[in-house]
Design a protein around this motif. Sequence first.
Motif, PDB file in Angstrom:
ATOM      1  N   ILE A 214       0.826  -1.202   0.000  1.00 55.24           N
ATOM      2  CA  ILE A 214       0.000   0.000   0.000  1.00 55.24           C
ATOM      3  C   ILE A 214       0.868   1.262   0.000  1.00 55.24           C
ATOM      4  CG2 ILE A 214      -1.650   1.364   1.341  1.00 55.24           C
ATOM      5  CD1 ILE A 214      -2.852  -1.296   2.316  1.00 55.24           C
ATOM      6  N   MET A 215       1.861   1.301   0.898  1.00 49.04           N
ATOM      7  CA  MET A 215       2.666   2.505   1.039  1.00 49.04           C
ATOM      8  C   MET A 215       3.584   2.726  -0.171  1.00 49.04           C
ATOM      9  SD  MET A 215       1.347   3.636   3.669  1.00 49.04           S
ATOM     10  CE  MET A 215       2.300   5.150   3.682  1.00 49.04           C
ATOM     11  N   ALA A 216       4.090   1.635  -0.749  1.00 43.95           N
ATOM     12  CA  ALA A 216       4.896   1.777  -1.962  1.00 43.95           C
ATOM     13  C   ALA A 216       4.034   2.339  -3.098  1.00 43.95           C
ATOM     14  CB  ALA A 216       5.498   0.429  -2.354  1.00 43.95           C
ATOM     15  N   TYR A 217       2.786   1.869  -3.166  1.00 46.39           N
ATOM     16  CA  TYR A 217       1.858   2.388  -4.182  1.00 46.39           C
ATOM     17  C   TYR A 217       1.560   3.872  -3.943  1.00 46.39           C
ATOM     18  CZ  TYR A 217      -2.447   2.989  -6.874  1.00 46.39           C
ATOM     19  OH  TYR A 217      -3.401   3.454  -7.750  1.00 46.39           O
ATOM     20  N   MET A 218       1.332   4.239  -2.660  1.00 50.82           N
ATOM     21  CA  MET A 218       1.006   5.621  -2.327  1.00 50.82           C
ATOM     22  C   MET A 218       2.183   6.554  -2.619  1.00 50.82           C
ATOM     23  SD  MET A 218      -2.141   5.742  -1.156  1.00 50.82           S
ATOM     24  CE  MET A 218      -2.292   7.140  -0.060  1.00 50.82           C
ATOM     25  N   PHE A 219       3.371   6.180  -2.145  1.00 53.16           N
ATOM     26  CA  PHE A 219       4.547   7.016  -2.392  1.00 53.16           C
ATOM     27  C   PHE A 219       4.845   7.101  -3.889  1.00 53.16           C
ATOM     28  CE2 PHE A 219       5.396   6.511   2.133  1.00 53.16           C
ATOM     29  CZ  PHE A 219       5.990   7.704   2.475  1.00 53.16           C
ATOM     30  N   SER A 232       8.227  -4.214 -14.050  1.00 53.03           N
ATOM     31  CA  SER A 232       7.062  -3.486 -13.541  1.00 53.03           C
ATOM     32  C   SER A 232       7.303  -1.994 -13.750  1.00 53.03           C
ATOM     33  CB  SER A 232       6.837  -3.788 -12.052  1.00 53.03           C
ATOM     34  OG  SER A 232       6.549  -5.150 -11.856  1.00 53.03           O
ATOM     35  N   PRO A 233       6.951  -1.461 -14.904  1.00 52.70           N
ATOM     36  CA  PRO A 233       7.260  -0.062 -15.237  1.00 52.70           C
ATOM     37  C   PRO A 233       6.665   0.950 -14.257  1.00 52.70           C
ATOM     38  CG  PRO A 233       6.524  -1.276 -17.180  1.00 52.70           C
ATOM     39  CD  PRO A 233       6.272  -2.152 -16.009  1.00 52.70           C
ATOM     40  N   LYS A 234       5.560   0.592 -13.593  1.00 46.63           N
ATOM     41  CA  LYS A 234       4.918   1.526 -12.669  1.00 46.63           C
ATOM     42  C   LYS A 234       5.610   1.579 -11.308  1.00 46.63           C
ATOM     43  CE  LYS A 234       0.329   1.203 -14.780  1.00 46.63           C
ATOM     44  NZ  LYS A 234      -1.108   0.897 -14.555  1.00 46.63           N
ATOM     45  N   LYS A 235       6.500   0.641 -11.024  1.00 46.70           N
ATOM     46  CA  LYS A 235       7.228   0.642  -9.747  1.00 46.70           C
ATOM     47  C   LYS A 235       8.340   1.688  -9.819  1.00 46.70           C
ATOM     48  CE  LYS A 235       5.046  -3.090  -8.231  1.00 46.70           C
ATOM     49  NZ  LYS A 235       4.107  -3.072  -7.103  1.00 46.70           N
ATOM     50  N   THR A 236       8.476   2.467  -8.752  1.00 47.04           N
ATOM     51  CA  THR A 236       9.488   3.519  -8.717  1.00 47.04           C
ATOM     52  C   THR A 236      10.363   3.396  -7.484  1.00 47.04           C
ATOM     53  OG1 THR A 236       8.050   5.063  -7.518  1.00 47.04           O
ATOM     54  CG2 THR A 236       7.938   5.089  -9.932  1.00 47.04           C
ATOM     55  N   TRP A 237      11.546   4.013  -7.555  1.00 45.08           N
ATOM     56  CA  TRP A 237      12.454   4.029  -6.405  1.00 45.08           C
ATOM     57  C   TRP A 237      11.841   4.802  -5.240  1.00 45.08           C
ATOM     58  CZ3 TRP A 237      16.434   1.204  -5.110  1.00 45.08           C
ATOM     59  CH2 TRP A 237      17.159   0.539  -6.105  1.00 45.08           C
ATOM     60  N   GLU A 238      11.120   5.866  -5.544  1.00 45.16           N
ATOM     61  CA  GLU A 238      10.483   6.651  -4.487  1.00 45.16           C
ATOM     62  C   GLU A 238       9.474   5.789  -3.713  1.00 45.16           C
ATOM     63  OE1 GLU A 238      12.070   9.428  -7.526  1.00 45.16           O
ATOM     64  OE2 GLU A 238      10.854   7.598  -7.601  1.00 45.16           O
ATOM     65  N   GLY A 239       8.698   5.003  -4.447  1.00 43.20           N
ATOM     66  CA  GLY A 239       7.743   4.113  -3.796  1.00 43.20           C
ATOM     67  C   GLY A 239       8.437   3.023  -2.999  1.00 43.20           C
ATOM     68  N   PHE A 240       9.513   2.472  -3.567  1.00 39.21           N
ATOM     69  CA  PHE A 240      10.261   1.396  -2.910  1.00 39.21           C
ATOM     70  C   PHE A 240      10.861   1.883  -1.592  1.00 39.21           C
ATOM     71  CE2 PHE A 240      14.135  -1.170  -2.320  1.00 39.21           C
ATOM     72  CZ  PHE A 240      13.608  -2.448  -2.424  1.00 39.21           C
ATOM     73  N   ILE A 241      11.508   3.048  -1.597  1.00 39.72           N
ATOM     74  CA  ILE A 241      12.165   3.569  -0.396  1.00 39.72           C
ATOM     75  C   ILE A 241      11.126   4.044   0.631  1.00 39.72           C
ATOM     76  CG2 ILE A 241      13.695   5.387   0.477  1.00 39.72           C
ATOM     77  CD1 ILE A 241      15.143   5.252  -2.264  1.00 39.72           C
ATOM     78  N   GLY A 242      10.098   4.754   0.157  1.00 35.13           N
ATOM     79  CA  GLY A 242       9.052   5.206   1.074  1.00 35.13           C
ATOM     80  C   GLY A 242       8.331   4.047   1.720  1.00 35.13           C
ATOM     81  N   GLY A 243       8.045   3.004   0.940  1.00 31.66           N
ATOM     82  CA  GLY A 243       7.399   1.815   1.486  1.00 31.66           C
ATOM     83  C   GLY A 243       8.258   1.118   2.519  1.00 31.66           C
ATOM     84  N   PHE A 244       9.580   1.124   2.316  1.00 29.45           N
ATOM     85  CA  PHE A 244      10.502   0.482   3.262  1.00 29.45           C
ATOM     86  C   PHE A 244      10.411   1.125   4.647  1.00 29.45           C
ATOM     87  CE2 PHE A 244      14.650   0.636   5.382  1.00 29.45           C
ATOM     88  CZ  PHE A 244      14.894  -0.711   5.570  1.00 29.45           C
ATOM     89  N   PHE A 245      10.579   2.436   4.719  1.00 25.09           N
ATOM     90  CA  PHE A 245      10.568   3.112   6.025  1.00 25.09           C
ATOM     91  C   PHE A 245       9.190   3.051   6.680  1.00 25.09           C
ATOM     92  CE2 PHE A 245      14.367   5.137   4.151  1.00 25.09           C
ATOM     93  CZ  PHE A 245      15.262   4.895   5.182  1.00 25.09           C
TER      94      PHE A 245
END
Length: 422
Positions: A214-219, A232-245
């Motif tokens: 959810i948070m990776a999608y939101m970020f 997965s072209p829609k996946k981004t580094w911003e989502g990945f890092i934001g979802g992690f924290f």
Amino acid sequence: MEKDGGVSDAESKPDSGVPDVPATSDDTPEVLNKALSGLSSRWKNWWVRGILTLAMISFFFFIIYLGPMVLMMIVLCVQIKCFHEIITIGYSVYHSYDLPWFRTLSWYFLLCVNYFFYGETVTDYFFSLVQREEPLRILSKYHRFISFTLYLSGFCMFVLSLVKKHYRLQFYMFGWTHVTLLIVVTQSHLIIHNLFEGMIWFIVPISCVICNDIMAYMFGFFFGRTPLIKLSPKKTWEGFIGGFFATIVFGLLLSYVMAGYRYFVCSVEFNNDSNSFTVDCEPSELFQLQDYILPSVLKSLTGWTTVKLYPFQIHSIALSSFASIMGPFGGFFASGFKRAFKIKDFANTIPGHGGIMDRFDCQYLMATFVNVYIASFIRGPNPTKVIQQLLALRPDQQLYIYNSLKAHLTERGLLGALEEAA
């Protein structure tokens, strides 16, 4: 049906082994379509996913309330649906060649594998119940032989179903079925093992994966600019890092709340006196508050010297980290699979989300990690299980073990010391 020269349709059709699966259609409920008709497709998808996500989370809380045995049945239902979605993709190819028994054999092998795994689980965790009931005791004693016989019957049926000129495709689909069983059934079996260790080992990992998704999608939706992976072209580094924290913080908070309740931390056991499954125990040190000295950096930031935490919260950091870093690779794997077969989703069961397998692709990878983590760092010898197995032995075997244990304790000086203290 045969063509000229006595050649059947199955034999005349080229054996390409490449599926041609139709794309899934938009199955968004008409009510939502009308309510969101004024929005762009991007925001419409956002609202559909959000509403359905809240509905699924509410259902998740409801089944948690119903208890571990209901959760186990839900896991079984999810497993069957995931298996159905993957097998259906293969069947759409296989059926076009008019070849026999693929679907029948696939479901037969699913039955065999579930019989084997569930039998092993029941014997391992509910040994006293198995020994008390005569039919269960007989099934337990010959469980592996029965399981092997069932599988061997399916193996023979597959060999008998082979059709000339289509051997390659049939063995391809045989492998398809077994890889699906490995991915879906084995992992769901590990989820149930985690559940029986205590519902907290089931709920926290699953919730961390959900939170990260959810948070990776939101970020990614609001801040995403940098692509993460081509699969997965829609996946981004911003989502990945934001979802992690976000997942690390969520895991710590959820663990703190759940670790204080026996209902969540105690393993599932069968109570012979009440003739029912119970979740009650004296919580281990893992679920008792302890003082931890903060690092100097955190001391300067917070002004605190120590903080009270459950030891399980420390473990939750490892669970959250895996859910955030390695968990998404289950989704990437599923994305690669879908791209290979030119489909958008495994099915259209959940509007805006795809099929059940689309929601659980990361959960299966997480289940394996949690099971390995418990076996490596948490689980120790269980005296209760040892005693249950000893009580199932013949009296002469019990006496032999008693005398051996007594001699061992006496030799080490422990028995004499205990008698003096008494």
